[in-house]
Design a protein around this motif. Sequence first.
Motif, PDB file in Angstrom:
ATOM      1  N   ILE A  25      -8.857   6.610 -11.768  1.00  0.00           N
ATOM      2  CA  ILE A  25      -9.519   7.051 -10.531  1.00  0.00           C
ATOM      3  C   ILE A  25     -11.008   6.729 -10.597  1.00  0.00           C
ATOM      4  N   ASP A  84      -1.209  -0.966  -4.496  1.00  0.00           N
ATOM      5  CA  ASP A  84      -2.442  -0.339  -4.027  1.00  0.00           C
ATOM      6  C   ASP A  84      -2.122   1.136  -3.765  1.00  0.00           C
ATOM      7  N   LYS A 109      -6.978   5.219  -6.056  1.00  0.00           N
ATOM      8  CA  LYS A 109      -7.851   5.978  -5.167  1.00  0.00           C
ATOM      9  C   LYS A 109      -7.314   7.406  -5.047  1.00  0.00           C
ATOM     10  N   ALA A 110      -8.208   8.377  -4.987  1.00  0.00           N
ATOM     11  CA  ALA A 110      -7.808   9.780  -4.864  1.00  0.00           C
ATOM     12  C   ALA A 110      -8.650  10.450  -3.791  1.00  0.00           C
ATOM     13  N   ILE A 111      -7.986  11.127  -2.889  1.00  0.00           N
ATOM     14  CA  ILE A 111      -8.657  11.872  -1.822  1.00  0.00           C
ATOM     15  C   ILE A 111      -8.247  13.330  -1.972  1.00  0.00           C
ATOM     16  N   THR A 160      -2.940   5.287  -3.381  1.00  0.00           N
ATOM     17  CA  THR A 160      -3.870   6.354  -3.017  1.00  0.00           C
ATOM     18  C   THR A 160      -3.170   7.696  -3.177  1.00  0.00           C
ATOM     19  N   LYS A 201       0.852  -1.195   0.000  1.00  0.00           N
ATOM     20  CA  LYS A 201       0.000   0.000   0.000  1.00  0.00           C
ATOM     21  C   LYS A 201       0.887   1.244   0.000  1.00  0.00           C
ATOM     22  N   TYR A 233       0.523   1.734  -9.987  1.00  0.00           N
ATOM     23  CA  TYR A 233      -0.712   0.968 -10.225  1.00  0.00           C
ATOM     24  C   TYR A 233      -0.463  -0.165 -11.221  1.00  0.00           C
ATOM     25  N   VAL A 258       0.868   5.538  -0.376  1.00  0.00           N
ATOM     26  CA  VAL A 258       0.149   6.814  -0.415  1.00  0.00           C
ATOM     27  C   VAL A 258       1.076   7.853  -1.035  1.00  0.00           C
ATOM     28  N   LEU A 300      -5.336   6.543   7.032  1.00  0.00           N
ATOM     29  CA  LEU A 300      -5.066   5.741   5.836  1.00  0.00           C
ATOM     30  C   LEU A 300      -3.947   4.754   6.136  1.00  0.00           C
TER      31      LEU A 300
END
Length: 334
Positions: free
Chosen positions: A209, A183, A215-217, A185, A160, A178, A162, A243
Amino acid sequence: MSEIVDILVVGGGPCGLAVAIEAVKSKLSHIILEKGSITESIRRYPRRMRFFSTAENIEIGGIPFPISNVKANREEALQYYRKVAGYFDLNFKLFTEVIGIEKKDDIFHVFTAKGETYYAKNVVIATGYFDVPRKLNVPGEELPHVSHYYDEPYKYSYSKVVIVGGANSAVEAALELYRHDVDVTIVHRNEDLRQTVKYWLIPDVKNRIKEGKIKAIFNSTVKSIASDSLIIQNVHTQEESTLPADFVFILAGYVPDVKLLFRSGIQLNDVMVPSYDNQTFETNVKGLYVCGTVVAGIHTEKVFIENGREHAQALVDHIAGRPVRPVKNLIMRI
């Protein structure tokens, strides 16, 4: 006192090399002091990176950059600049950090971290910006799994990750990770990705996305980083959430290292732009010049190799006492 060179260049990136090449062409003595390897900033680029600009736009010294593709990758650029430096027999002192510049009786004394002093009639600061990543200044930012530089994807497969940021480097890293079973973000403080993202990447990343594969925040900032997670906060509601993260890349851009400019007597405005003549690139200190991205202060996206190389021609014209060739597109985006 040791040899006094006509031009001492601080920084061995493409723009610094361009200055030294113009010095050679003008039969002016020179030396390049670089705190890393030749074109150190490009060496530290992501290993699979490809330039935004076409190969002809990052050529220096009038030497063609022949490649099979329109745009060069990192490896091709490293080989090209090394061979061009060898062709012009440039004079380097590598792994030599400049820590001070002082003018005494019209001669510049340039001090290094090794305790050496070099002497020059003129000095050109071409230090770029890639050495100083923009930091978040949050707890945990210095943890070993957190980096301000992205290298390559294979290490991070099936983990994962970020990514903090929403510009080119963040988007390129997210897409590459990706596609290597990571994984991913993206966390970005604005409501959307930066408008300056390379146009061919926009549909790719937005579709990923939309599909949920990346994933996008948005509208969120990082409050702290722990060994296996980070806390983010919505900029509007102030709501916090956690996260999970095995690795964190803070790819929020870079800022110029202005300490050397300031210590050298160069005046800076509130956005770190040095005081210089936009025709000759001479600063408020006579005989001390700036070249390349360092002229743009915090707006590092405004100057690239393709316009920074023209600074070299103009400032060496001025040093050599001949008419200065006008610089086209002083601030531009290719």
